[in-house]
Structures are given as structure tokens and as C-alpha cells.
Design a protein around this motif. Structure first.
Motif, PDB file in Angstrom:
ATOM      1  N   GLY A   1     -12.280  -5.656   3.638  1.00 49.48           N
ATOM      2  CA  GLY A   1     -12.583  -7.078   3.620  1.00 49.48           C
ATOM      3  C   GLY A   1     -12.995  -7.627   2.271  1.00 49.48           C
ATOM      4  O   GLY A   1     -12.913  -8.815   2.041  1.00 49.48           O
ATOM      5  N   ALA A   2     -13.454  -6.788   1.369  1.00 49.52           N
ATOM      6  CA  ALA A   2     -13.903  -7.282   0.069  1.00 49.52           C
ATOM      7  C   ALA A   2     -12.917  -6.920  -1.042  1.00 49.52           C
ATOM      8  O   ALA A   2     -13.248  -6.961  -2.206  1.00 49.52           O
ATOM      9  N   GLY A   3     -11.717  -6.527  -0.679  1.00 52.94           N
ATOM     10  CA  GLY A   3     -10.716  -6.125  -1.662  1.00 52.94           C
ATOM     11  C   GLY A   3     -10.312  -4.687  -1.445  1.00 52.94           C
ATOM     12  O   GLY A   3     -11.038  -3.891  -0.855  1.00 52.94           O
ATOM     13  N   ASP A   4      -9.143  -4.348  -1.947  1.00 51.04           N
ATOM     14  CA  ASP A   4      -8.613  -3.000  -1.761  1.00 51.04           C
ATOM     15  C   ASP A   4      -9.386  -1.973  -2.580  1.00 51.04           C
ATOM     16  O   ASP A   4      -9.866  -2.250  -3.675  1.00 51.04           O
ATOM     17  N   ILE A   5      -9.460  -0.762  -2.025  1.00 50.80           N
ATOM     18  CA  ILE A   5     -10.093   0.374  -2.690  1.00 50.80           C
ATOM     19  C   ILE A   5      -9.110   1.534  -2.653  1.00 50.80           C
ATOM     20  O   ILE A   5      -8.542   1.845  -1.604  1.00 50.80           O
TER      21      ILE A   5
ATOM     22  N   ALA B   1      -9.836  -4.850 -13.697  1.00 50.02           N
ATOM     23  CA  ALA B   1     -10.840  -4.226 -14.559  1.00 50.02           C
ATOM     24  C   ALA B   1     -10.811  -2.698 -14.441  1.00 50.02           C
ATOM     25  O   ALA B   1     -10.937  -1.994 -15.446  1.00 50.02           O
ATOM     26  N   PHE B   2     -10.663  -2.178 -13.243  1.00 55.76           N
ATOM     27  CA  PHE B   2     -10.670  -0.728 -13.030  1.00 55.76           C
ATOM     28  C   PHE B   2      -9.267  -0.124 -13.051  1.00 55.76           C
ATOM     29  O   PHE B   2      -9.106   1.061 -13.318  1.00 55.76           O
ATOM     30  N   VAL B   3      -8.259  -0.928 -12.729  1.00 54.36           N
ATOM     31  CA  VAL B   3      -6.871  -0.447 -12.679  1.00 54.36           C
ATOM     32  C   VAL B   3      -6.012  -1.428 -13.477  1.00 54.36           C
ATOM     33  O   VAL B   3      -5.371  -2.311 -12.911  1.00 54.36           O
ATOM     34  N   PRO B   4      -6.018  -1.276 -14.816  1.00 54.14           N
ATOM     35  CA  PRO B   4      -5.280  -2.242 -15.627  1.00 54.14           C
ATOM     36  C   PRO B   4      -3.760  -2.124 -15.538  1.00 54.14           C
ATOM     37  O   PRO B   4      -3.054  -3.099 -15.774  1.00 54.14           O
TER      38      PRO B   4
ATOM     39  N   HIS C   1       0.829  -1.206   0.000  1.00 57.00           N
ATOM     40  CA  HIS C   1       0.000   0.000   0.000  1.00 57.00           C
ATOM     41  C   HIS C   1       0.860   1.251   0.000  1.00 57.00           C
ATOM     42  O   HIS C   1       0.548   2.224  -0.689  1.00 57.00           O
ATOM     43  N   ALA C   2       1.945   1.243   0.759  1.00 63.75           N
ATOM     44  CA  ALA C   2       2.817   2.418   0.857  1.00 63.75           C
ATOM     45  C   ALA C   2       3.361   2.829  -0.503  1.00 63.75           C
ATOM     46  O   ALA C   2       3.632   4.005  -0.736  1.00 63.75           O
TER      47      ALA C   2
ATOM     48  N   LEU D   1     -12.594  10.109  -5.366  1.00 68.13           N
ATOM     49  CA  LEU D   1     -13.068   8.981  -6.158  1.00 68.13           C
ATOM     50  C   LEU D   1     -12.594   7.716  -5.454  1.00 68.13           C
ATOM     51  O   LEU D   1     -11.408   7.588  -5.152  1.00 68.13           O
ATOM     52  N   LEU D   2     -13.523   6.834  -5.150  1.00 64.28           N
ATOM     53  CA  LEU D   2     -13.177   5.543  -4.565  1.00 64.28           C
ATOM     54  C   LEU D   2     -13.256   4.511  -5.680  1.00 64.28           C
ATOM     55  O   LEU D   2     -14.305   4.325  -6.292  1.00 64.28           O
ATOM     56  N   LEU D   3     -12.130   3.862  -5.947  1.00 63.54           N
ATOM     57  CA  LEU D   3     -12.031   2.962  -7.084  1.00 63.54           C
ATOM     58  C   LEU D   3     -11.572   1.586  -6.630  1.00 63.54           C
ATOM     59  O   LEU D   3     -10.535   1.473  -5.981  1.00 63.54           O
ATOM     60  N   PRO D   4     -12.343   0.539  -6.947  1.00 62.77           N
ATOM     61  CA  PRO D   4     -11.898  -0.815  -6.584  1.00 62.77           C
ATOM     62  C   PRO D   4     -10.537  -1.105  -7.237  1.00 62.77           C
ATOM     63  O   PRO D   4     -10.339  -0.808  -8.419  1.00 62.77           O
ATOM     64  N   PHE D   5      -9.623  -1.648  -6.464  1.00 64.58           N
ATOM     65  CA  PHE D   5      -8.287  -1.949  -6.975  1.00 64.58           C
ATOM     66  C   PHE D   5      -8.311  -3.343  -7.589  1.00 64.58           C
ATOM     67  O   PHE D   5      -7.830  -4.311  -7.023  1.00 64.58           O
TER      68      PHE D   5
END
Length: 169
Positions: A123-127, A146-149, A97-98, A139-143
Motif C-alpha cells: 500500500g505504500a509503494g512497491d518493495i 532513490a534506491f533503484v536508479p 512485477h513479473a 534485503l527489502l528495498l523500496p522500489f
């Protein structure tokens, strides 16, 4: 990339002989002791860590130089940092994360969206929390791929494909 990565925090004292309640941020909580010495964020103090027992909300641990309950209480809230070279190397599709915080985020057309301000795991994956110029809110984006290629640590950037925002958001 910094030379150290945050691997835990001291949640308070445990018992009367200087033991602390330790929150581990490592994927295997007990591994935190193997990354000793652990440092305070400012690098002024270091501790060797010996885990003693599981406790509610974390791990019981003895830290070098912490002998009394008062010493342990004084450390409540202190984050613990490990030297990066003591941590395991990660597969190509995993990141500390850092290393993500502060990276510039561009959309697939090359337009700057903002910078990663924080990474959350509920708990359901990084955001990723992304904040940028002209944005009224983060903006909160699922990591996810699909969203972060693309994550390019060497170039200090992320390519993201966020869902279309509706007017007024």
C-alpha cells in the motif's frame, strides 16, 4: 520476459451456479475481463471472463466451462494469466512485477547484491525482496528512484543504491 503475466486469482466459488470470486491484480480491477482469454499458470486451460457484480473481497465472475459450484470450488487458488500482448504498454518508469522477478541486482559500484525474489505492494509503494549469496537474510528495498536508479530489462539487471548495512544485520 514471459509471454504471459499473472493478472488475478480465483478466490473460490460464489453462489451455486458456477460463479467465482475473482481477485484482480490489475491497476483497474474491472479491466481483468478485457484481457480474456485468461490462462492457468501451466497453460493447460483458458477461460473467457464475464464480470457479474462486485462481491466482498473481489469480483463476481463467470468463466467459460465453469457451470457448477463444484467446478468453481475446484479452481480455488488458481492464478490467471493474460497474454502479454493484450496488456497495455507501460511508461518507461513503470514495470510489470513479473519482469522484475529474477533480475540480477548490482550496487552502484558494480558488485552483485543478489536477485529479485519477489515484489511486494503493501500500500505504500512497491518493495523488492532481494536474496543473494552470502546473505543471511533477504534485503527489502523500496522500489523508488532513490534506491533503484536503473532498471535495464534488456540487460536483465537492476542497479540499486541500498542504505549501508550495519554489522550484525
Amino acid at each position: 520476459m514471459s509471454d504471459r503475466v499473472c493478472v488475478g486469482a480465483i478466490a473460490g466459488a460464489f453462489g451455486v451456479k458456477g460463479e467465482v470470486r475473482l481477485k484482480s491484480f490489475t491497476s483497474e480491477p474491472n479491466d481483468i475481463a478485457s484481457y480474456s482469454p485468461l490462462w492457468t499458470e501451466d497453460g493447460q486451460r483458458s477461460f473467457s471472463v464475464r464480470l457479474t457484480r462486485p462481491v466482498t473481497g473481489g469480483l463476481g465472475a463467470r468463466l467459460s466451462g465453469v457451470e457448477t459450484r463444484e467446478d468453481a470450488e475446484a479452481l480455488k487458488g488458481v492464478t490467471l494469466w493474460a497474454d502479454r500482448d493484450k496488456l497495455p504498454s507501460l511508461p518507461d518508469d513503470e514495470f510489470y512485477h513479473a519482469d522484475l522477478i529474477g533480475l540480477a541486482v548490482y550496487d552502484t559500484g558494480g558488485v552483485l547484491i543478489g536477485k529479485v525474489r519477489a515484489v511486494y505492494d503493501h500500500g505504500a509503494g512497491d518493495i523488492l525482496e532481494i536474496f543473494g549469496p552470502g546473505r543471511k537474510q533477504t534485503l527489502l528495498l523500496p522500489f523508488t528512484r532513490a534506491f533503484v536508479p536503473t532498471v535495464d530489462l534488456a540487460a536483465g539487471r537492476i542497479i540499486a543504491d541500498p542504505p549501508e548495512e550495519e554489522e550484525g544485520e
